[in-house]
Write an enzyme that holds these catalytic residues in place. Sequence first.
Site, PDB file in Angstrom:
ATOM      1  CG  HIS A 107      24.799 111.018  49.684  1.00  0.00           C
ATOM      2  ND1 HIS A 107      23.538 110.918  50.081  1.00  0.00           N
ATOM      3  CD2 HIS A 107      25.004 112.301  49.424  1.00  0.00           C
ATOM      4  CE1 HIS A 107      23.017 112.143  49.999  1.00  0.00           C
ATOM      5  NE2 HIS A 107      23.999 112.783  49.712  1.00  0.00           N
ATOM      6  N   GLY A 129      22.373 114.370  54.508  1.00  0.00           N
ATOM      7  CA  GLY A 129      23.001 115.514  55.474  1.00  0.00           C
ATOM      8  C   GLY A 129      22.136 115.433  56.868  1.00  0.00           C
ATOM      9  CB  THR A 144      13.696 131.263  50.823  1.00  0.00           C
ATOM     10  OG1 THR A 144      14.200 130.514  49.952  1.00  0.00           O
ATOM     11  CG2 THR A 144      12.032 130.866  50.968  1.00  0.00           C
ATOM     12  CG  ASP A 171      14.554 117.207  54.491  1.00  0.00           C
ATOM     13  OD1 ASP A 171      13.319 116.711  54.585  1.00  0.00           O
ATOM     14  OD2 ASP A 171      15.541 117.170  55.233  1.00  0.00           O
ATOM     15  CG  ASP A 182      31.641 120.029  74.022  1.00  0.00           C
ATOM     16  OD1 ASP A 182      32.515 119.338  73.998  1.00  0.00           O
ATOM     17  OD2 ASP A 182      31.083 120.745  74.992  1.00  0.00           O
TER      18      ASP A 182
END
Length: 464
Positions: A158, A163, A263, A295, A398
């Site tokens: 971190h 993230g 929200t 963020d 993927d």
Amino acid sequence: MKIKVILNSSCLVQPSEPTCNGCMPLTESDQTGVLTHVPTIYFYRPPQNWLTPKDTIFTTLRTSLRRVLVHFYPLAGRLRWLDGARLELDCNGKGAQLIEAHCEATLNDLGDLTPSPHFHYLIPQINYMVPIEEIPLLCAQLTKFQCGGISLSYTISHAVADGQSALHFISEWARLARGEPLQTAPFLDRKLLRAGEPPSAQPRFKHAQFDPPPLLIGQSSSENESKKETTITMFKLSKIQVEMLKNEANRTRACDRRVRAYTRYESIAAHIWRCSCKARRHVHEQPTAMGICVDIRRRMKPPLPEKFFGNAIVDVIATSFSGELMTRPLGYAAGKIREAIDSVTSEYVHSAIDFLKNLKDFSMLQDIHTLRTNQGPFYGNPNIGVVSWMALPLQGLDFGWGREIFMAPGTHDCDGDSLVLPGYEGDGSLVVALCLQAVCMGDFKKFFYEDINETKKNGSIIVD
């Protein structure tokens, strides 16, 4: 059932081409808070052509990792201590760790694949007792199961990435593994957040996130609480239940068109906060705080590049008394959370940077200890943290053998830690991953769903 995981090999994977060398200054946000590695795990059932020869998947991962590290070369470096418990990033190209293991169980033996103690063996274990200069910043583990299924876990320091940055890296790694070109290069210049610069001003705002969190009334330290056994539970919220919570939070909101509706995050986080106070059986006078990770990429003036790589986050604190959270409408708690989030402006971020730059020592603001110890700062009972991963591109990863059948955050066993993730069905549902003291979890689950059912009595549903 105890599963057995056997390590086959471990290697350091270095960038496939020469990269920038030398020291990269870190931002103040990089150097404070949680400095340990954050794990995530994906489960797959690859088609047969990926299983023969048996080293096909591992070779694909290693080759594509070498290529993607050319662009994300800070992840191939190491941290280095400076005076005052500060850190810098040594871009020395030592490499990321890639582990191959096999498990003498099947994926079905893991049940519904939700986080459990089994995950401990499927995720790279970081030894924080060795010098920090020797610890890889990125570690990944491929584990093959008897049934042909696999898990791929990765854990990233971190101190180097938040993230959003971690998900940017892992998605580009998957693209290269599929044989596709890099989509978007990371923006690596941390000087946009004044990395490496000396202090230039005094803070202009109060920054409660750097103060010690509230303690339980009657206790002089968090030592007793930090020793209590914890457990992790995943709570599923259907789209209807999410809408019900949002409706309830907004039910008592002032009828002012200029005031934004609360929200999904504010409503769900308020619900988690209130239920935790009930489950922990707080007295009404108990001070409590909720940690919120914001963020700042779009909050800065000018905004940071979308693919800024680092920690473009600021932690803020919402505070209240447990009695008020438990007895007043859900909108009260949501309002406290909104107030904390709205305080994060570009000016506030620069003030937080100034606050940290003026400190002589960071050690009291750092958690550098491994999980499952009682060392480091404790932010559990009577407090809680709610981190949103709702907007992160977590699913559909993927590498060439198809998308995952399940993904989850790795083991996180700190009391009060919670994550809000998108539901796997893609139908608007959400999942709350919560770590709480074991003695409180049963009551939390009871309040979590009972209180949602109570909202049916109040008004119509608001849809995003």
